[in-house]
Design an enzyme around this catalytic site. Structure first.
Site, PDB file in Angstrom:
ATOM      1  N   SER A 236       0.745  -1.236  -0.133  1.00 23.51           N
ATOM      2  CA  SER A 236      -0.142  -0.067  -0.116  1.00 23.51           C
ATOM      3  C   SER A 236       0.732   1.355  -0.089  1.00 23.51           C
ATOM      4  CB  SER A 236      -0.862   0.172   1.342  1.00 23.51           C
ATOM      5  OG  SER A 236      -0.212  -0.013   2.447  1.00 23.51           O
ATOM      6  N   HIS A 257      -3.407  -4.003  -4.967  1.00 24.03           N
ATOM      7  CA  HIS A 257      -3.809  -3.661  -3.605  1.00 24.03           C
ATOM      8  C   HIS A 257      -5.118  -3.976  -3.158  1.00 24.03           C
ATOM      9  CE1 HIS A 257      -4.087  -0.337  -0.549  1.00 24.03           C
ATOM     10  NE2 HIS A 257      -3.616  -1.220   0.027  1.00 24.03           N
ATOM     11  N   GLU A 269      -6.955  -2.319  -6.327  1.00 26.95           N
ATOM     12  CA  GLU A 269      -6.636  -1.260  -6.994  1.00 26.95           C
ATOM     13  C   GLU A 269      -5.429  -1.979  -7.907  1.00 26.95           C
ATOM     14  OE1 GLU A 269      -6.920   2.745  -4.550  1.00 26.95           O
ATOM     15  OE2 GLU A 269      -5.410   1.505  -3.851  1.00 26.95           O
ATOM     16  N   ASN A 307      -6.150   5.018  -0.274  1.00 26.57           N
ATOM     17  CA  ASN A 307      -5.431   5.349   0.879  1.00 26.57           C
ATOM     18  C   ASN A 307      -4.927   6.943   0.804  1.00 26.57           C
ATOM     19  OD1 ASN A 307      -5.541   2.971   1.734  1.00 26.57           O
ATOM     20  ND2 ASN A 307      -3.362   2.474   1.706  1.00 26.57           N
TER      21      ASN A 307
HETATM   22  N1  3HC Z   1     -13.258 -11.871   7.356  1.00 24.62           N
HETATM   23  C1  3HC Z   1     -13.889 -12.599   6.434  1.00 24.62           C
HETATM   24  N2  3HC Z   1     -15.464 -12.150   6.443  1.00 24.62           N
HETATM   25  C2  3HC Z   1     -15.628 -11.221   7.120  1.00 24.62           C
HETATM   26  C3  3HC Z   1     -14.849 -10.439   8.187  1.00 24.62           C
HETATM   27  C4  3HC Z   1     -13.370 -10.834   7.897  1.00 24.62           C
HETATM   28  N3  3HC Z   1     -12.562 -10.302   8.702  1.00 24.62           N
HETATM   29  N4  3HC Z   1     -15.552  -9.327   8.795  1.00 24.62           N
HETATM   30  C5  3HC Z   1     -16.717  -9.567   8.446  1.00 24.62           C
HETATM   31  N5  3HC Z   1     -16.801 -10.473   7.377  1.00 24.62           N
HETATM   32  C6  3HC Z   1     -18.156 -10.723   6.521  1.00 24.62           C
HETATM   33  C7  3HC Z   1     -19.226 -11.108   7.701  1.00 24.62           C
HETATM   34  O1  3HC Z   1     -19.091 -12.616   7.723  1.00 24.62           O
HETATM   35  C8  3HC Z   1     -20.560 -10.696   6.629  1.00 24.62           C
HETATM   36  O2  3HC Z   1     -20.572 -11.709   5.696  1.00 24.62           O
HETATM   37  P1  3HC Z   1     -22.112 -11.995   5.187  1.00 24.62           P
HETATM   38  O3  3HC Z   1     -22.615 -11.032   4.798  1.00 24.62           O
HETATM   39  O4  3HC Z   1     -21.680 -13.020   3.997  1.00 24.62           O
HETATM   40  O5  3HC Z   1     -22.589 -12.916   6.164  1.00 24.62           O
HETATM   41  C9  3HC Z   1     -19.951  -9.681   5.951  1.00 24.62           C
HETATM   42  O6  3HC Z   1     -18.465  -9.552   6.108  1.00 24.62           O
HETATM   43  C10 3HC Z   1     -20.476  -8.307   6.689  1.00 24.62           C
HETATM   44  O7  3HC Z   1     -20.325  -8.645   8.082  1.00 24.62           O
HETATM   45  P2  3HC Z   1     -20.973  -8.075   9.252  1.00 24.62           P
HETATM   46  O8  3HC Z   1     -22.538  -8.008   9.187  1.00 24.62           O
HETATM   47  O9  3HC Z   1     -20.608  -8.783  10.514  1.00 24.62           O
HETATM   48  O10 3HC Z   1     -20.389  -6.484   9.578  1.00 24.62           O
HETATM   49  P3  3HC Z   1     -20.758  -5.237   8.769  1.00 24.62           P
HETATM   50  O11 3HC Z   1     -22.046  -5.353   8.451  1.00 24.62           O
HETATM   51  O12 3HC Z   1     -20.594  -4.417   9.988  1.00 24.62           O
HETATM   52  O13 3HC Z   1     -19.672  -4.923   7.857  1.00 24.62           O
HETATM   53  C11 3HC Z   1     -17.554  -4.526   7.022  1.00 24.62           C
HETATM   54  C12 3HC Z   1     -18.390  -4.983   7.992  1.00 24.62           C
HETATM   55  C13 3HC Z   1     -17.551  -4.973   5.772  1.00 24.62           C
HETATM   56  C14 3HC Z   1     -16.062  -4.651   7.332  1.00 24.62           C
HETATM   57  C15 3HC Z   1     -17.898  -2.854   6.902  1.00 24.62           C
HETATM   58  O14 3HC Z   1     -17.805  -2.558   8.328  1.00 24.62           O
HETATM   59  C16 3HC Z   1     -17.081  -1.858   6.118  1.00 24.62           C
HETATM   60  O15 3HC Z   1     -17.276  -1.936   5.023  1.00 24.62           O
HETATM   61  N6  3HC Z   1     -16.135  -1.255   6.687  1.00 24.62           N
HETATM   62  C17 3HC Z   1     -15.215  -0.554   5.947  1.00 24.62           C
HETATM   63  C18 3HC Z   1     -13.830  -1.257   6.031  1.00 24.62           C
HETATM   64  C19 3HC Z   1     -12.785  -0.217   5.219  1.00 24.62           C
HETATM   65  O16 3HC Z   1     -12.793   0.799   5.087  1.00 24.62           O
HETATM   66  N7  3HC Z   1     -11.707  -0.984   4.919  1.00 24.62           N
HETATM   67  C20 3HC Z   1     -10.536  -0.421   3.915  1.00 24.62           C
HETATM   68  C21 3HC Z   1      -9.522  -0.117   4.917  1.00 24.62           C
HETATM   69  S1  3HC Z   1      -8.315   0.866   4.238  1.00 24.62           S
HETATM   70  C22 3HC Z   1      -7.377  -0.735   3.522  1.00 24.62           C
HETATM   71  O17 3HC Z   1      -7.488  -1.901   3.773  1.00 24.62           O
HETATM   72  C23 3HC Z   1      -6.094  -0.368   2.912  1.00 24.62           C
HETATM   73  C24 3HC Z   1      -4.872  -0.789   3.387  1.00 24.62           C
HETATM   74  O18 3HC Z   1      -3.502  -0.264   2.493  1.00 24.62           O
HETATM   75  C25 3HC Z   1      -4.588  -0.245   4.864  1.00 24.62           C
END
Ligand code: 3HC
Length: 397
Positions: A236, A257, A269, A307
């Site tokens: 990243s 990414h 990405e 990012n």
């Molecule tokens: N691994 C696998 N599956 C997962 C999981 C994990 N760690 N966490 C959640 N899930 C699955 C659940 O099983 C569920 O699946 P299903 O609908 O098939 O049953 C689905 O994801 C939705 O989970 P939940 O209903 O428990 O939870 P939410 O509705 O709160 O959604 C989320 C969780 C999808 C993580 C949501 O909160 C979200 O979109 N958050 C934003 C995350 C984000 O911004 N990520 C980017 C960060 S930046 C980055 O990654 C870049 C890097 O370079 C740092």
């Protein structure tokens, strides 16, 4: 959509917090589009599929009206005197002509015909951390045989355990059965030697974000992988061109990414360096679609799309908290605009150490003084409060 517009433009305190954090992010997205770094569709899709936002930033400006956003930014600039709050020139022009980013994108669209791609069967993954495990899971669930390489047997077994846990959760929800689970697990092969990657069609690496470590890896992959294998990094913050230089085949080196959590977030990405071939880029984009992901294209520049847009916004949230606004109020104000997580919740998911490192990379690449890491972000990292993974970050778990 109207519900989001109404919430952002409301007169209450929560809307004020949301505008204070969202408008600079929207301005940055406008600048990114204006610079030609990525298309409107890719910028909007990146934030929707990478961060679960209900609407991309340029579509959000169109919905709010360029005039409202430009006026809000000008007002903010009067308060802060921060150059980052001066409305982007294009935003100002759209406000004056009552036009939209959608119009602007349609006027500047160019036809981009794919050059063709080759088939990808067996996949290799290097690494055993959160991202590597998620990437192994993505490919195995989509039907690819995956060989993954860890430094020790224990680390490799931990990948299998994490994937099994996710599959068990899918079974408990009635989305998978036991035979589906064993099909996925049967496609996995763990290894502790990189030599196991000799016959894969693509390697995706997700090891430590340390250039020397990556360069050694790419030189090993160059020696080990068969001719024509694609060598992808999920870095990243490091340059794809630097990784490519460690090989004798820069045309086959590319960035893929993924986002956290990789099995859930749909975005990849696809980052091309100057030397990356069009066929490799097309092959990777097609592979992303095959495994249920949404690829966007961008150049080899710090932060790529997501990012670069996300972390300055998260950092601004920390600075706003330092000025006396409670963390909970900030998280709730942003979630009220339908973001899936508040900024402090997301910082704790990503890891405050990772967030700080990304923010530092952005400052050194772009040099904006307004992006200097917030003092409290530095502090939680120094105190080992890294987020969910240590049980405590900005919030306690
Ligand atoms: N691994 C696998 N599956 C997962 C999981 C994990 N760690 N966490 C959640 N899930 C699955 C659940 O099983 C569920 O699946 P299903 O609908 O098939 O049953 C689905 O994801 C939705 O989970 P939940 O209903 O428990 O939870 P939410 O509705 O709160 O959604 C989320 C969780 C999808 C993580 C949501 O909160 C979200 O979109 N958050 C934003 C995350 C984000 O911004 N990520 C980017 C960060 S930046 C980055 O990654 C870049 C890097 O370079 C740092």
């Amino acid at each position: 959509m109207q519900e989001i517009v109404d919430r952002v433009m409301a007169e209450d305190e929560a809307a004020g917090i949301a505008r204070r954090l969202l408008f600079p992010y929207l301005n940055h997205a406008a600048t990114m589009f204006e610079s030609g770094y990525a298309t409107k569709d890719d910028i909007d899709a990146a934030m929707r599929f990478g961060c679960g936002y209900p609407i991309g930033p340029l579509d959000l400006i169109d919905a709010l009206g360029a005039r409202a956003v430009a006026d809000g930014l000008a007002h903010l600039h009067d308060e802060t005197d921060d150059q980052l709050h001066v409305p982007a020139p294009l935003l100002g022009r759209l406000a004056a002509s009552e036009s939209t980013f959608a119009d602007e994108a349609a006027a500047s669209a160019t036809a981009d015909s794919p050059v063709g791609h080759h088939a990808v069967g067996k996949v290799g993954v290097v690494g055993t951390g959160t991202m590597a495990s998620g990437i192994v899971e993505v490919f195995a669930k989509a039907g690819h045989d995956v060989v993954y390489v860890g430094r020790t047997d224990e680390k490799a077994q931990a990948v299998q355990a994490r994937i099994e846990k996710n599959l068990d959760r899918a079974i408990a929800k009635g989305k998978l059965d036991e035979s589906g689970k064993s099909d996925v697990l049967d496609r996995l092969t763990a290894a502790t030697e990189r030599e196991a990657l000799g016959d894969v069609d693509i390697v995706v690496e997700a090891i430590a974000e340390d250039l020397d470590v990556k360069l050694q890896l790419f030189s090993d992959l160059d020696r080990i992988c068969k001719p024509g294998a694609i060598l992808a990094t999920t870095t990243s913050s490091l340059s794809i061109a630097d990784c490519a230089e460690a090989t004798s085949r820069p045309a086959d080196v590319i960035g893929m990414h993924f986002f956290n959590p990789a099995p859930v977030m749909k975005l990849v990405e696809v980052v091309t360096a100057d030397g990356t071939s069009r066929e490799v880029a097309d092959t990777v984009k097609s592979l992303c679609l095959d495994v249920g992901k949404h690829p966007v294209s961008c150049g080899d520049r710090a932060g790529f799309i997501v990012n670069a847009l996300l972390f300055p916004y998260l950092n601004d949230a920390v600075t706003l908290h330092e000025s006396g606004v409670p963390m909970g109020d900030i998280d709730e104000a942003l979630k009220a605009t339908r973001l899936p997580m508040g900024p402090f919740e997301l910082l704790d998911v990503v890891g405050n150490d990772v967030s700080l490192a990304i923010q530092r990379t952005l400052v050194s690449a772009f040099g904006h003084p307004g992006w200097q890491p917030a003092a409290s972000l530095e502090k939680v990292v120094a105190e080992g409060r890294l987020g969910r993974k240590t049980g405590e970050g900005f919030h306690t778990y």
